[in-house]
Scaffold this active site. Structure first.
Site, PDB file in Angstrom:
ATOM      1  N   CYS A   2       0.349  -1.472   0.350  1.00  0.00           N
ATOM      2  CA  CYS A   2      -0.142  -0.145  -0.273  1.00  0.00           C
ATOM      3  C   CYS A   2       0.317   1.754   0.332  1.00  0.00           C
ATOM      4  O   CYS A   2       1.962   1.371   0.143  1.00  0.00           O
ATOM      5  CB  CYS A   2      -0.918  -0.031   1.021  1.00  0.00           C
ATOM      6  SG  CYS A   2      -2.286  -1.420   1.028  1.00  0.00           S
ATOM      7  N   ARG A  27       3.542  -0.695  -4.991  1.00  0.00           N
ATOM      8  CA  ARG A  27       3.735  -0.402  -2.847  1.00  0.00           C
ATOM      9  C   ARG A  27       2.094  -1.706  -2.968  1.00  0.00           C
ATOM     10  O   ARG A  27       1.947  -1.795  -2.011  1.00  0.00           O
ATOM     11  CB  ARG A  27       3.454   0.193  -2.198  1.00  0.00           C
ATOM     12  CG  ARG A  27       5.058   1.026  -2.197  1.00  0.00           C
ATOM     13  CD  ARG A  27       5.127   1.882  -1.475  1.00  0.00           C
ATOM     14  NE  ARG A  27       4.231   1.407  -0.012  1.00  0.00           N
ATOM     15  CZ  ARG A  27       5.569   1.563   0.741  1.00  0.00           C
ATOM     16  NH1 ARG A  27       6.861   1.839   1.001  1.00  0.00           N
ATOM     17  NH2 ARG A  27       5.443   1.192   2.707  1.00  0.00           N
ATOM     18  N   TRP A  73      -2.493  -2.865  -2.257  1.00  0.00           N
ATOM     19  CA  TRP A  73      -1.939  -4.081  -2.057  1.00  0.00           C
ATOM     20  C   TRP A  73      -3.872  -4.210  -1.237  1.00  0.00           C
ATOM     21  O   TRP A  73      -3.105  -4.189   0.346  1.00  0.00           O
ATOM     22  CB  TRP A  73      -0.929  -4.265  -1.261  1.00  0.00           C
ATOM     23  CG  TRP A  73      -0.373  -5.351  -1.731  1.00  0.00           C
ATOM     24  CD1 TRP A  73      -0.273  -6.440  -2.968  1.00  0.00           C
ATOM     25  CD2 TRP A  73      -0.755  -6.773  -0.885  1.00  0.00           C
ATOM     26  NE1 TRP A  73       0.871  -7.880  -2.657  1.00  0.00           N
ATOM     27  CE2 TRP A  73      -0.136  -7.517  -1.609  1.00  0.00           C
ATOM     28  CE3 TRP A  73      -0.970  -7.027   0.578  1.00  0.00           C
ATOM     29  CZ2 TRP A  73       0.315  -9.065  -0.443  1.00  0.00           C
ATOM     30  CZ3 TRP A  73      -0.842  -8.086   0.953  1.00  0.00           C
ATOM     31  CH2 TRP A  73      -0.820  -9.247   0.252  1.00  0.00           C
ATOM     32  N   ASN A  99      -2.078   2.678   5.626  1.00  0.00           N
ATOM     33  CA  ASN A  99      -1.076   1.025   5.117  1.00  0.00           C
ATOM     34  C   ASN A  99      -1.343   0.505   6.307  1.00  0.00           C
ATOM     35  O   ASN A  99      -0.326   1.030   7.454  1.00  0.00           O
ATOM     36  CB  ASN A  99       0.351   1.290   4.371  1.00  0.00           C
ATOM     37  CG  ASN A  99       1.174   0.670   3.876  1.00  0.00           C
ATOM     38  OD1 ASN A  99       0.571  -0.531   4.191  1.00  0.00           O
ATOM     39  ND2 ASN A  99       2.192   1.300   4.306  1.00  0.00           N
ATOM     40  N   GLY A 100      -1.277  -0.769   6.507  1.00  0.00           N
ATOM     41  CA  GLY A 100      -1.314  -1.587   7.149  1.00  0.00           C
ATOM     42  C   GLY A 100      -1.775  -2.858   7.950  1.00  0.00           C
ATOM     43  O   GLY A 100      -2.953  -3.161   7.135  1.00  0.00           O
ATOM     44  N   GLU A 484      17.404 -18.027  -6.143  1.00  0.00           N
ATOM     45  CA  GLU A 484      16.181 -16.684  -6.670  1.00  0.00           C
ATOM     46  C   GLU A 484      16.041 -16.970  -8.570  1.00  0.00           C
ATOM     47  O   GLU A 484      15.446 -16.238  -8.679  1.00  0.00           O
ATOM     48  CB  GLU A 484      18.104 -15.897  -6.544  1.00  0.00           C
ATOM     49  CG  GLU A 484      17.805 -14.732  -7.225  1.00  0.00           C
ATOM     50  CD  GLU A 484      16.812 -13.375  -6.284  1.00  0.00           C
ATOM     51  OE1 GLU A 484      16.330 -14.237  -5.251  1.00  0.00           O
ATOM     52  OE2 GLU A 484      16.951 -12.568  -7.084  1.00  0.00           O
ATOM     53  N   LYS A 488      12.269 -15.574  -9.534  1.00  0.00           N
ATOM     54  CA  LYS A 488      12.621 -14.615 -10.378  1.00  0.00           C
ATOM     55  C   LYS A 488      11.696 -14.602 -10.952  1.00  0.00           C
ATOM     56  O   LYS A 488      10.626 -14.059 -11.926  1.00  0.00           O
ATOM     57  CB  LYS A 488      13.726 -13.969 -10.988  1.00  0.00           C
ATOM     58  CG  LYS A 488      14.653 -13.248 -10.622  1.00  0.00           C
ATOM     59  CD  LYS A 488      13.975 -11.963  -9.535  1.00  0.00           C
ATOM     60  CE  LYS A 488      13.756 -11.574  -8.652  1.00  0.00           C
ATOM     61  NZ  LYS A 488      14.237 -11.303  -7.359  1.00  0.00           N
ATOM     62  N   GLU A 491       8.042 -15.355 -10.103  1.00  0.00           N
ATOM     63  CA  GLU A 491       7.093 -14.032  -9.671  1.00  0.00           C
ATOM     64  C   GLU A 491       6.927 -12.755 -10.974  1.00  0.00           C
ATOM     65  O   GLU A 491       6.295 -12.297 -11.339  1.00  0.00           O
ATOM     66  CB  GLU A 491       7.988 -13.121  -9.363  1.00  0.00           C
ATOM     67  CG  GLU A 491       9.417 -12.855  -8.651  1.00  0.00           C
ATOM     68  CD  GLU A 491       9.513 -12.215  -7.976  1.00  0.00           C
ATOM     69  OE1 GLU A 491       8.932 -11.476  -7.535  1.00  0.00           O
ATOM     70  OE2 GLU A 491      10.774 -11.857  -7.548  1.00  0.00           O
ATOM     71  N   HIS A 507      16.610 -36.501  -5.150  1.00  0.00           N
ATOM     72  CA  HIS A 507      15.923 -37.725  -4.316  1.00  0.00           C
ATOM     73  C   HIS A 507      14.416 -36.811  -3.880  1.00  0.00           C
ATOM     74  O   HIS A 507      13.031 -36.879  -2.795  1.00  0.00           O
ATOM     75  CB  HIS A 507      16.384 -37.053  -2.565  1.00  0.00           C
ATOM     76  CG  HIS A 507      17.984 -37.067  -2.330  1.00  0.00           C
ATOM     77  ND1 HIS A 507      17.693 -38.485  -1.963  1.00  0.00           N
ATOM     78  CD2 HIS A 507      18.340 -36.295  -2.831  1.00  0.00           C
ATOM     79  CE1 HIS A 507      19.047 -38.022  -1.773  1.00  0.00           C
ATOM     80  NE2 HIS A 507      20.091 -37.446  -2.138  1.00  0.00           N
ATOM     81  N   LYS A 606       6.161  -4.434  -3.272  1.00  0.00           N
ATOM     82  CA  LYS A 606       7.486  -4.563  -3.506  1.00  0.00           C
ATOM     83  C   LYS A 606       8.412  -4.214  -2.212  1.00  0.00           C
ATOM     84  O   LYS A 606       9.051  -5.142  -1.278  1.00  0.00           O
ATOM     85  CB  LYS A 606       7.871  -3.360  -3.824  1.00  0.00           C
ATOM     86  CG  LYS A 606       9.450  -2.735  -3.685  1.00  0.00           C
ATOM     87  CD  LYS A 606      10.320  -3.216  -5.003  1.00  0.00           C
ATOM     88  CE  LYS A 606      11.944  -3.257  -4.497  1.00  0.00           C
ATOM     89  NZ  LYS A 606      12.105  -4.591  -5.304  1.00  0.00           N
TER      90      LYS A 606
HETATM   91  C1  F6R Z   1      11.488 -10.690  -4.848  1.00  0.00           C
HETATM   92  C2  F6R Z   1      11.101  -9.828  -3.795  1.00  0.00           C
HETATM   93  C3  F6R Z   1      11.006 -10.199  -2.522  1.00  0.00           C
HETATM   94  C4  F6R Z   1      11.712  -9.517  -1.589  1.00  0.00           C
HETATM   95  C5  F6R Z   1      10.873 -10.113  -0.097  1.00  0.00           C
HETATM   96  C6  F6R Z   1      11.770  -9.326   1.080  1.00  0.00           C
HETATM   97  O1  F6R Z   1      12.178 -10.567  -5.744  1.00  0.00           O
HETATM   98  O2  F6R Z   1      11.303  -8.659  -4.298  1.00  0.00           O
HETATM   99  O3  F6R Z   1      11.519 -11.891  -2.262  1.00  0.00           O
HETATM  100  O4  F6R Z   1      13.436  -9.777  -1.529  1.00  0.00           O
HETATM  101  O5  F6R Z   1       9.775  -9.348  -0.072  1.00  0.00           O
HETATM  102  O6  F6R Z   1      12.045  -7.287   0.797  1.00  0.00           O
HETATM  103  P1  F6R Z   1      12.948  -6.391   1.564  1.00  0.00           P
HETATM  104  O7  F6R Z   1      14.634  -7.304   0.900  1.00  0.00           O
HETATM  105  O8  F6R Z   1      12.708  -4.957   0.928  1.00  0.00           O
HETATM  106  O9  F6R Z   1      13.213  -7.121   3.109  1.00  0.00           O
END
Ligand code: F6R
Length: 611
Positions: A2, A27, A73, A99-100, A484, A488, A491, A507, A606
């Site tokens: 948010c 956000r 969000w 937001n929260g 990772e 990527k 998402e 396994h 984000k």
């Molecule tokens: C993946 C991604 C999320 C963040 C996670 C932690 O691409 O962006 O998995 O890495 O939400 O966020 P931060 O680093 O802001 O604590």
């Protein structure tokens, strides 16, 4: 999670708020809305992205000098017009953005329903707003007072901003757990979840602290705590340029941020690493160097991509510093009653510095005597402020929802810390220390060379874009890179992908392998290389399609693989900073070829400020 924006001052509020919402859309983008106060209160809100709201307000009377806006969000209640913020109170006089999460909203709602209140949405926000209104009416008190009383009963996290039709020259805001920045202009104030909507107008900002209430007029900012005592606003100068939050000619922020990595890694090393003289200067860390050298245990706490950076760092710290390292999902760590001994070092890794689980995890650990180091990107963020010390990653604003440049910057910072501690502790011999320092300094140049392969990776994306599943396999330092890479792809392209340590494949996951399954091997030349080649053979024997990320001249892999991506050679400790980059590009190009919104993938946000 948010985004909130508000404005009070001589400008037209709506364009300022709308532009701010666009900047904060990363956000959350389930819905967007604004509330404006002119002769009366006007609320416009719409399911979907900010552009839908913009379209919906064409031709409407938007004139106002005070207003609030929100991009959502969804937590409570599905994404629709009804649940979009701002919400208005039962009297129609108050409007609020939030937001929260208000955890005890159900109980408050029952109380309000018994008093005859009705609700138009399913949100916790509307409950809190009417709870505030009820207090205001019953106590015949100003809004500021009603907010203070209400917040004492609230369990949860919030940033709220309210406007009141009866008091049209004042914004009231409050914060606990979610971020709030106030920009100080000339006879005007800007409020936002982060500095990006503010930077264009002023560089002077105040980061509001938890349990503070702000009473904001065009020419006045008053901060008070919940005990009604005045607090002195601490004005910070923003060190950020507008260009950093614009696309700069790239199609997407994600692509821009992938391509920025030579610079961001360089910026992260600059002024800290002097490879020629063999020095690493990190003032925040230096203060706690003795404690880290003598620590029996380091715990890395993070979520998502940052957690993957922690996993790479675990291998590096154990190798170079011979300290026992554990890597924890913040969400598990905070609820598990973990054993924390005085002197344990907790390293919190976070791009946003606002991730709720990471924040609470370190608050808990700090209260038990642990030393908290923050490896954080956003300057002045909550995690940075709770930490005893730390090192910023200096990657600049990361706007694409999928984390890319923040990851490699986290690795650069964590590697520098490990080098420094290992050397001071004596577990890292001088020659190796010097060699690693030199190699680390050369990483930005190698990333530049690697990025030149983007066209080749784009072609691979076209070739594999229709796969239903992907497997990513790596060993040692490259195992977290496999995780990772899979994250990527999931998402950005919505293709199911899993990362595994290559040997673990036997396994279970090997049952998935057939001629339709692309398997991405991160098979760079390191101590595990021969073993990874054997795993590659096992996949080929079952007709899987192999895409191998390798170093130049690796004939064995070239023979086995269907496709290869060549990355420059480096010491194995540093390889993840290189091997992850083609995986970022692969995910990006697959997402683009499927015409998906790679900067704002569905359901994501984000900055995850709710648990
Ligand atoms: C993946 C991604 C999320 C963040 C996670 C932690 O691409 O962006 O998995 O890495 O939400 O966020 P931060 O680093 O802001 O604590």
């Amino acid at each position: 999670m948010c985004g909130i924006v508000a404005y009070i001052g001589p400008r037209e509020a709506y364009p300022v708020i709308l532009k701010g919402l666009k900047r904060l859309e990363y956000r959350g983008y389930d819905s967007a809305g604004v509330a404006l106060l002119n002769s009366g209160l006007k609320v416009f809100k719409k399911k979907g992205k900010v552009a839908e709201l913009e379209e919906n307000t064409i031709g409407k009377d938007l004139h106002a000098h005070i207003g609030i806006g929100h991009t959502r969000w969804a937590t409570h209640g599905e994404p629709n017009d009804r649940n979009a913020h701002p919400h208005s109170s039962n009297s129609g006089k108050l409007a609020m953005i939030h937001n929260g999460i208000i955890e005890n909203y159900a109980q408050l709602k029952q109380e309000l329903v018994r008093k005859g209140y009705h609700f138009k949405s399913d949100t916790d926000t509307e409950v809190l707003l009417n709870f505030i209104e009820d207090i205001k009416i019953n106590n015949k008190c100003p809004l500021e007072e009603a907010v203070r009383i209400a917040l004492k009963r609230i369990v949860g996290a919030y940033v709220i901003v309210l406007i009141d039709q009866d008091n049209p020259d004042t914004l009231i805001a409050a914060r606990k757990g979610s971020p709030l920045v106030i920009g100080i202009g000339k006879n005007e104030h800007f409020l936002a979840s982060d500095a990006s909507p503010i930077i264009e107008y002023t560089k002077e900002v105040v980061y509001v602290n938890d349990y503070e209430i702000a009473i904001i007029k065009a020419d006045e900012l008053i901060l008070k705590n919940l005990g009604n005592e005045r607090q002195t606003p601490f004005i910070t100068k923003l060190d950020m340029e507008l260009a950093a939050i614009e696309k700069g000619g790239y199609d997407h922020f994600m692509l821009k941020e992938i391509f920025e990595q030579p610079t961001t890694i360089y910026d992260c090393l600059r002024g800290r690493l002097d490879a020629e003289n063999g020095t690493i200067t990190m003032s925040g860390i230096q203060k706690y160097a003795d404690q880290i050298v003598n620590a029996h245990r380091i715990v890395m706490v993070a979520c998502g991509t940052s957690w993957h950076a922690g996993l790479v760092a675990e291998y590096i710290f154990e190798e170079l510093c011979r300290i026992n390292v554990e890597v924890e999902y913040a969400s598990e760590f905070r609820y598990r009653n973990p054993v924390i001994n005085k002197g344990d070092v907790i390293i919190a890794i976070s791009q946003s510095g606002e991730t709720a689980d990471t924040l609470v995890a370190i608050e808990n650990a700090k209260s038990k005597g642990a030393i908290i180091l923050g490896v954080v990107n956003v300057v002045g963020s909550s995690i940075a402020r709770v930490s005893n010390a730390g090192a910023y990653t200096h990657a600049g604003p990361e706007i694409g929802v999928a984390s890319t440049k923040a990851f490699t910057a986290q690795l650069a910072v964590l590697t520098m810390i490990a080098l420094k501690i290992g050397y001071e502790k004596g577990t890292l011999p001088h020659d190796r220390y010097m060699q690693l320092a030199r190699e680390l300094e050369a990483i930005p140049e190698k990333v530049t060379a690697l990025l030149q392969q983007h066209e080749h990776i784009k072609q691979l994306a076209e070739k594999y874009r229709d796969a239903r599943d992907f497997l990513y396999l790596g060993r040692g330092y490259n195992f977290p890179v496999a995780l990772e890479g899979a994250l990527k792809l999931k998402e950005i392209s919505y293709i199911h992908a899993e990362g595994y340590p290559a040997a673990e494949m036997k396994h279970g996951p090997i049952a998935l392998v057939d001629e339709t399954l692309p398997v991405v091997f991160i098979a760079t030349k390191d101590s595990y290389h021969e073993k990874v080649i054997s795993n590659m053979q096992e996949i080929k024997a079952r007709k899987g399609k192999v895409i191998a990320v390798i170093n130049e001249g690796d004939e064995q892999s070239i023979k086995l693989a269907d496709d290869v991506i060549i990355v420059p050679e480096a010491d194995e400790i540093l390889l993840p900073m290189l091997s992850v980059i083609p995986l970022q590009l692969l995910a990006y190009y697959i997402g683009v070829s499927k015409e998906l919104d790679v900067d704002k993938p569905r359901n994501l946000a984000k900055s995850v400020t709710v648990e």
